[in-house]
Design a protein around this motif. Structure first.
Motif, PDB file in Angstrom:
ATOM      1  N   ALA A 220       0.817  -1.224   0.000  1.00 21.41           N
ATOM      2  CA  ALA A 220       0.000   0.000   0.000  1.00 21.41           C
ATOM      3  C   ALA A 220       0.849   1.272   0.000  1.00 21.41           C
ATOM      4  O   ALA A 220       0.317   2.374   0.020  1.00 21.41           O
ATOM      5  CB  ALA A 220      -0.927   0.002   1.213  1.00 21.41           C
ATOM      6  N   GLU A 221       2.185   1.116   0.000  1.00 25.88           N
ATOM      7  CA  GLU A 221       3.055   2.289   0.099  1.00 25.88           C
ATOM      8  C   GLU A 221       3.282   2.877  -1.296  1.00 25.88           C
ATOM      9  O   GLU A 221       3.887   2.231  -2.142  1.00 25.88           O
ATOM     10  CB  GLU A 221       4.389   1.849   0.729  1.00 25.88           C
ATOM     11  CG  GLU A 221       5.100   2.886   1.543  1.00 25.88           C
ATOM     12  CD  GLU A 221       4.384   3.319   2.812  1.00 25.88           C
ATOM     13  OE1 GLU A 221       3.453   4.133   2.696  1.00 25.88           O
ATOM     14  OE2 GLU A 221       4.770   2.840   3.896  1.00 25.88           O
ATOM     15  N   GLU A 222       2.803   4.092  -1.528  1.00 23.16           N
ATOM     16  CA  GLU A 222       2.899   4.743  -2.852  1.00 23.16           C
ATOM     17  C   GLU A 222       3.930   5.866  -2.758  1.00 23.16           C
ATOM     18  O   GLU A 222       3.626   6.936  -2.226  1.00 23.16           O
ATOM     19  CB  GLU A 222       1.541   5.336  -3.238  1.00 23.16           C
ATOM     20  CG  GLU A 222       0.468   4.311  -3.538  1.00 23.16           C
ATOM     21  CD  GLU A 222       0.677   3.629  -4.887  1.00 23.16           C
ATOM     22  OE1 GLU A 222       1.407   4.181  -5.737  1.00 23.16           O
ATOM     23  OE2 GLU A 222       0.103   2.538  -5.070  1.00 23.16           O
ATOM     24  N   ILE A 223       5.138   5.626  -3.221  1.00 22.14           N
ATOM     25  CA  ILE A 223       6.157   6.676  -3.022  1.00 22.14           C
ATOM     26  C   ILE A 223       6.744   7.232  -4.317  1.00 22.14           C
ATOM     27  O   ILE A 223       7.698   8.008  -4.278  1.00 22.14           O
ATOM     28  CB  ILE A 223       7.304   6.190  -2.102  1.00 22.14           C
ATOM     29  CG1 ILE A 223       8.115   5.080  -2.773  1.00 22.14           C
ATOM     30  CG2 ILE A 223       6.775   5.747  -0.745  1.00 22.14           C
ATOM     31  CD1 ILE A 223       9.462   4.843  -2.094  1.00 22.14           C
ATOM     32  N   GLN A 224       6.201   6.858  -5.470  1.00 21.55           N
ATOM     33  CA  GLN A 224       6.749   7.380  -6.731  1.00 21.55           C
ATOM     34  C   GLN A 224       6.719   8.909  -6.729  1.00 21.55           C
ATOM     35  O   GLN A 224       5.686   9.510  -6.424  1.00 21.55           O
ATOM     36  CB  GLN A 224       5.944   6.849  -7.925  1.00 21.55           C
ATOM     37  CG  GLN A 224       6.423   7.384  -9.267  1.00 21.55           C
ATOM     38  CD  GLN A 224       7.894   7.052  -9.543  1.00 21.55           C
ATOM     39  OE1 GLN A 224       8.311   5.909  -9.405  1.00 21.55           O
ATOM     40  NE2 GLN A 224       8.669   8.055  -9.901  1.00 21.55           N
ATOM     41  N   GLU A 225       7.871   9.519  -7.070  1.00 22.44           N
ATOM     42  CA  GLU A 225       7.913  10.979  -7.209  1.00 22.44           C
ATOM     43  C   GLU A 225       7.356  11.374  -8.571  1.00 22.44           C
ATOM     44  O   GLU A 225       7.568  10.675  -9.562  1.00 22.44           O
ATOM     45  CB  GLU A 225       9.364  11.481  -7.114  1.00 22.44           C
ATOM     46  CG  GLU A 225       9.958  11.440  -5.722  1.00 22.44           C
ATOM     47  CD  GLU A 225      11.269  12.235  -5.665  1.00 22.44           C
ATOM     48  OE1 GLU A 225      11.319  13.211  -4.914  1.00 22.44           O
ATOM     49  OE2 GLU A 225      12.224  11.869  -6.376  1.00 22.44           O
ATOM     50  N   ARG A 226       6.675  12.516  -8.608  1.00 20.17           N
ATOM     51  CA  ARG A 226       6.220  13.109  -9.872  1.00 20.17           C
ATOM     52  C   ARG A 226       6.519  14.597  -9.809  1.00 20.17           C
ATOM     53  O   ARG A 226       6.621  15.168  -8.723  1.00 20.17           O
ATOM     54  CB  ARG A 226       4.710  12.922 -10.062  1.00 20.17           C
ATOM     55  CG  ARG A 226       4.239  11.467 -10.117  1.00 20.17           C
ATOM     56  CD  ARG A 226       2.845  11.393 -10.714  1.00 20.17           C
ATOM     57  NE  ARG A 226       2.833  11.938 -12.069  1.00 20.17           N
ATOM     58  CZ  ARG A 226       3.209  11.241 -13.140  1.00 20.17           C
ATOM     59  NH1 ARG A 226       3.601   9.989 -13.028  1.00 20.17           N
ATOM     60  NH2 ARG A 226       3.187  11.809 -14.337  1.00 20.17           N
ATOM     61  N   VAL A 227       6.633  15.225 -10.980  1.00 23.15           N
ATOM     62  CA  VAL A 227       6.917  16.661 -10.997  1.00 23.15           C
ATOM     63  C   VAL A 227       5.639  17.424 -10.630  1.00 23.15           C
ATOM     64  O   VAL A 227       4.640  17.306 -11.337  1.00 23.15           O
ATOM     65  CB  VAL A 227       7.398  17.107 -12.391  1.00 23.15           C
ATOM     66  CG1 VAL A 227       7.601  18.611 -12.431  1.00 23.15           C
ATOM     67  CG2 VAL A 227       8.677  16.370 -12.762  1.00 23.15           C
ATOM     68  N   PRO A 228       5.672  18.194  -9.532  1.00 23.61           N
ATOM     69  CA  PRO A 228       4.485  18.993  -9.212  1.00 23.61           C
ATOM     70  C   PRO A 228       4.275  20.086 -10.273  1.00 23.61           C
ATOM     71  O   PRO A 228       5.248  20.618 -10.813  1.00 23.61           O
ATOM     72  CB  PRO A 228       4.820  19.617  -7.860  1.00 23.61           C
ATOM     73  CG  PRO A 228       5.976  18.836  -7.326  1.00 23.61           C
ATOM     74  CD  PRO A 228       6.718  18.331  -8.518  1.00 23.61           C
ATOM     75  N   GLU A 229       3.045  20.403 -10.553  1.00 18.48           N
ATOM     76  CA  GLU A 229       2.677  21.422 -11.540  1.00 18.48           C
ATOM     77  C   GLU A 229       3.383  22.756 -11.269  1.00 18.48           C
ATOM     78  O   GLU A 229       3.711  23.505 -12.180  1.00 18.48           O
ATOM     79  CB  GLU A 229       1.158  21.623 -11.445  1.00 18.48           C
ATOM     80  CG  GLU A 229       0.434  21.904 -12.727  1.00 18.48           C
ATOM     81  CD  GLU A 229       0.730  20.923 -13.845  1.00 18.48           C
ATOM     82  OE1 GLU A 229       1.320  21.356 -14.837  1.00 18.48           O
ATOM     83  OE2 GLU A 229       0.376  19.733 -13.716  1.00 18.48           O
ATOM     84  N   THR A 230       3.641  23.048  -9.977  1.00 19.31           N
ATOM     85  CA  THR A 230       4.262  24.311  -9.571  1.00 19.31           C
ATOM     86  C   THR A 230       5.709  24.471 -10.042  1.00 19.31           C
ATOM     87  O   THR A 230       6.244  25.574 -10.046  1.00 19.31           O
ATOM     88  CB  THR A 230       4.325  24.380  -8.034  1.00 19.31           C
ATOM     89  OG1 THR A 230       4.802  23.103  -7.573  1.00 19.31           O
ATOM     90  CG2 THR A 230       2.970  24.679  -7.424  1.00 19.31           C
ATOM     91  N   GLU A 231       6.379  23.359 -10.408  1.00 19.53           N
ATOM     92  CA  GLU A 231       7.811  23.414 -10.729  1.00 19.53           C
ATOM     93  C   GLU A 231       7.973  23.745 -12.206  1.00 19.53           C
ATOM     94  O   GLU A 231       7.987  22.868 -13.066  1.00 19.53           O
ATOM     95  CB  GLU A 231       8.505  22.096 -10.359  1.00 19.53           C
ATOM     96  CG  GLU A 231       8.279  21.693  -8.918  1.00 19.53           C
ATOM     97  CD  GLU A 231       8.495  22.824  -7.925  1.00 19.53           C
ATOM     98  OE1 GLU A 231       9.551  23.477  -7.965  1.00 19.53           O
ATOM     99  OE2 GLU A 231       7.580  23.063  -7.095  1.00 19.53           O
ATOM    100  N   THR A 232       8.100  25.017 -12.480  1.00 18.53           N
ATOM    101  CA  THR A 232       8.060  25.488 -13.863  1.00 18.53           C
ATOM    102  C   THR A 232       9.438  25.468 -14.524  1.00 18.53           C
ATOM    103  O   THR A 232       9.555  25.629 -15.716  1.00 18.53           O
ATOM    104  CB  THR A 232       7.496  26.916 -13.903  1.00 18.53           C
ATOM    105  OG1 THR A 232       8.163  27.664 -12.891  1.00 18.53           O
ATOM    106  CG2 THR A 232       6.001  26.918 -13.616  1.00 18.53           C
ATOM    107  N   ILE A 233      10.515  25.333 -13.725  1.00 15.95           N
ATOM    108  CA  ILE A 233      11.858  25.219 -14.302  1.00 15.95           C
ATOM    109  C   ILE A 233      12.161  23.723 -14.375  1.00 15.95           C
ATOM    110  O   ILE A 233      12.208  23.044 -13.347  1.00 15.95           O
ATOM    111  CB  ILE A 233      12.892  25.954 -13.427  1.00 15.95           C
ATOM    112  CG1 ILE A 233      12.469  27.418 -13.242  1.00 15.95           C
ATOM    113  CG2 ILE A 233      14.286  25.859 -14.034  1.00 15.95           C
ATOM    114  CD1 ILE A 233      13.375  28.204 -12.318  1.00 15.95           C
ATOM    115  N   ARG A 234      12.304  23.212 -15.595  1.00 15.06           N
ATOM    116  CA  ARG A 234      12.420  21.758 -15.769  1.00 15.06           C
ATOM    117  C   ARG A 234      13.517  21.453 -16.770  1.00 15.06           C
ATOM    118  O   ARG A 234      13.609  22.117 -17.794  1.00 15.06           O
ATOM    119  CB  ARG A 234      11.106  21.196 -16.331  1.00 15.06           C
ATOM    120  CG  ARG A 234       9.911  21.532 -15.481  1.00 15.06           C
ATOM    121  CD  ARG A 234       8.607  21.259 -16.214  1.00 15.06           C
ATOM    122  NE  ARG A 234       7.484  21.699 -15.393  1.00 15.06           N
ATOM    123  CZ  ARG A 234       6.225  21.697 -15.782  1.00 15.06           C
ATOM    124  NH1 ARG A 234       5.914  21.288 -17.006  1.00 15.06           N
ATOM    125  NH2 ARG A 234       5.273  22.114 -14.961  1.00 15.06           N
TER     126      ARG A 234
END
Ligand code: HEC
Ligand code: HEC
Length: 433
Positions: free
Chosen positions: A129-143
């Motif tokens: 049940a542990e969901e730890i995948q990182e994703r880019v938050p919408e707020t991070e505009t420098i990519r």
């Protein structure tokens, strides 16, 4: 008069160089440069190539299971097409901020790093049940993407005296009438707490020591903690005791083997056939003449054997001392208009504990001004790289050259004004590297 003295001193230095220093061995043959014997080098490479499992401490967040996955073209220790993801944003004060990335349905927030890991070890059988995948938050505009770099020959790079890089920066600034002024960036040496050196490794000169880099990579690319990076990025679904990387019977941990493996590699060899061609040789002369070589410096010399570097923790061995080598780079930071806008995340690279000790000192440093700068890409072995520049987004040499603006714009203009046949000679030279 001063100019005359400088010229005489320089010609002495050059004559001295020619007479005194041997050239670094080159080759893609998995053999040692002489720093250790071949059996030791092979054993160190086995560690570098090893695929880490959950029981070795892989993750919880990671990018790949072995150093070789990203550093292997054409042999272990070289570069590859694998890219990784870095993001951030500007705060209301205009300063760069690393992202806050919620994982586990928001139960934990990963902060203090610009890296976003592409993989995670769970959910798995033990933690369904542990969901730890990182994703880019919408707020991070420098990519940005950052592509994997070559490590072959980096032992010679580590042995360049800080002073050489400082002088090089001054000299290029002077000779280009301040158009090209490479930035020297002082960075912490993680294995020598409180000490700094001139950064030279990574797209943003984030480390001066290969041992510091190995520990950084082991943690941030593979999730494996070590004595230099003892803190996991997250403890969620982590079952292995810390640090994951413990010494073997010889007293060396994996990070020590990685650093010794890299230090003992030969420099990338040139394409023997093209290096002899008339076109490539004319191309090299043009490369020098129009100013590419101001940043892509052909020859550098290491400090003498016995010199202590990395805050006194490493002594340059005979095989790496007083050697000339040909990186076609200056290891300095430049704004060539390609800057990805990401500021080096200090807790990520130097560890949270070191960072806390260094915080006061680092804030005085010029990190902020390097946000849009990139280290001159060393061009040795560049023929093995079909995707160019820090983001791997330029697919031909001509495209990569056209992207050089900022400090390099006058050089790019000169390239564009060359005859087609002369441009082709420069490309032929690049293909020989
Ligand atoms: C997922 C891919 C990936 C893995 C796995 C990986 N690296 Fe890297 N490596 C990179 C990238 C990308 C860079 C450039 C990073 C940057 O500057 O943003 C890099 C840079 C380096 C550098 C700097 C070299 C230079 O000349 O600038 C060293 C040293 C290094 N890695 C060592 C290692 C070691 C040791 C391991 C295994 C513990 C490892 N790497 C695992 C992708 C990877
Ligand atoms: C002001 C310093 C400077 C000058 C002058 C300069 N470069 Fe570069 N070069 C860089 C930097 C910095 C990068 C890395 C930029 C990036 O990745 O965003 C780079 C990257 C490259 C790359 C890509 C290498 C790779 O591994 O991806 C090539 C090829 C290249 N330069 C060739 C040239 C040529 C040819 C010239 C002359 C026409 C030239 N450069 C002039 C600084 C310079």
């Amino acid at each position: 008069m001063r100019i005359l003295i400088a010229a005489v001193a320089l010609s002495f230095a050059l004559a001295f160089t020619a007479a005194q220093f041997a050239d670094a061995p080159t080759g893609f043959d998995n053999k040692t440069n002489g720093m250790v014997d071949d059996a030791t080098h092979q054993a160190d490479q086995t560690k570098f190539d090893e695929t880490e499992q959950l029981s070795d401490g892989l993750g919880p967040l990671y990018n790949a299971q072995s150093c070789r996955e990203c550093h292997q073209n054409p042999v272990s220790g070289a570069a590859s097409q694998v890219t990784e993801l870095r993001v951030g944003h500007l705060g209301p004060d205009g300063h760069f901020r690393t992202p806050d990335i919620p994982i586990a349905h928001g139960a934990e927030v990963i902060s203090g790093r610009s890296l976003v890991n592409d993989r995670a070890i769970c959910p798995n059988a033990a933690f369904p049940a542990e969901e730890i995948q990182e994703r880019v938050p919408e707020t991070e505009t420098i990519r940005t993407f950052r592509i994997s770099v070559n490590l072959l020959g980096d032992g010679f790079v580590e042995a360049i005296p800080d002073q050489t890089l400082i002088e090089l920066s001054k000299q290029q600034c002077k000779s280009s009438h301040r158009k090209i002024c490479g930035q020297v960036l002082y960075v912490p040496i993680v294995e020598a707490p409180g000490q700094m050196g001139v950064g030279r490794f990574g797209w943003k000169d984030v480390h001066t020591s290969l041992l510091s880099f190995a520990a950084d990579a082991y943690l941030n690319e593979m999730g494996v903690t070590s004595r230099l990076q003892p803190d996991e990025v997250t403890k969620l679904c982590n079952t292995v005791s810390e640090p994951n990387d413990t010494p073997g019977p010889d007293g060396l941990s994996d990070i020590d083997h990685f650093a010794r493996f890299i230090r003992a590699t030969k420099a990338p060899a040139r394409d023997a056939e093209l290096a002899k061609s008339a076109a490539a040789n004319k191309g090299q002369a043009l490369f020098d003449k129009i100013g590419c070589a101001t940043c892509h410096v052909a020859t550098l010399t290491t400090a003498p054997a016995g010199t202590k570097i990395n805050g006194g923790t490493f002594t340059i061995p005979a095989a790496l001392g007083s050697v000339t080598f040909h990186p076609y780079g200056d290891f300095l930071m430049h704004d060539v208009g390609t800057g990805d806008g990401i500021l080096q995340a200090t807790p990520e690279h130097y560890g949270r504990r070191v960072f806390q000790r260094m915080a006061g000192y680092l804030s005085k440093q010029d990190f902020e001004s390097s946000r849009n700068k990139i280290r001159t890409a060393p061009l040795w072995g560049v023929r093995m790289r079909p995707r160019l520049m820090h983001d791997g987004a330029s697919l031909t040499f001509v495209d990569a050259i056209a992207r050089h603006q900022g400090e390099a714009s006058h050089v790019t203009q000169k390239f564009e004004k060359l005859k087609r046949s002369e441009q082709e000679e420069i490309i032929e030279f690049l293909k020989s590297l």
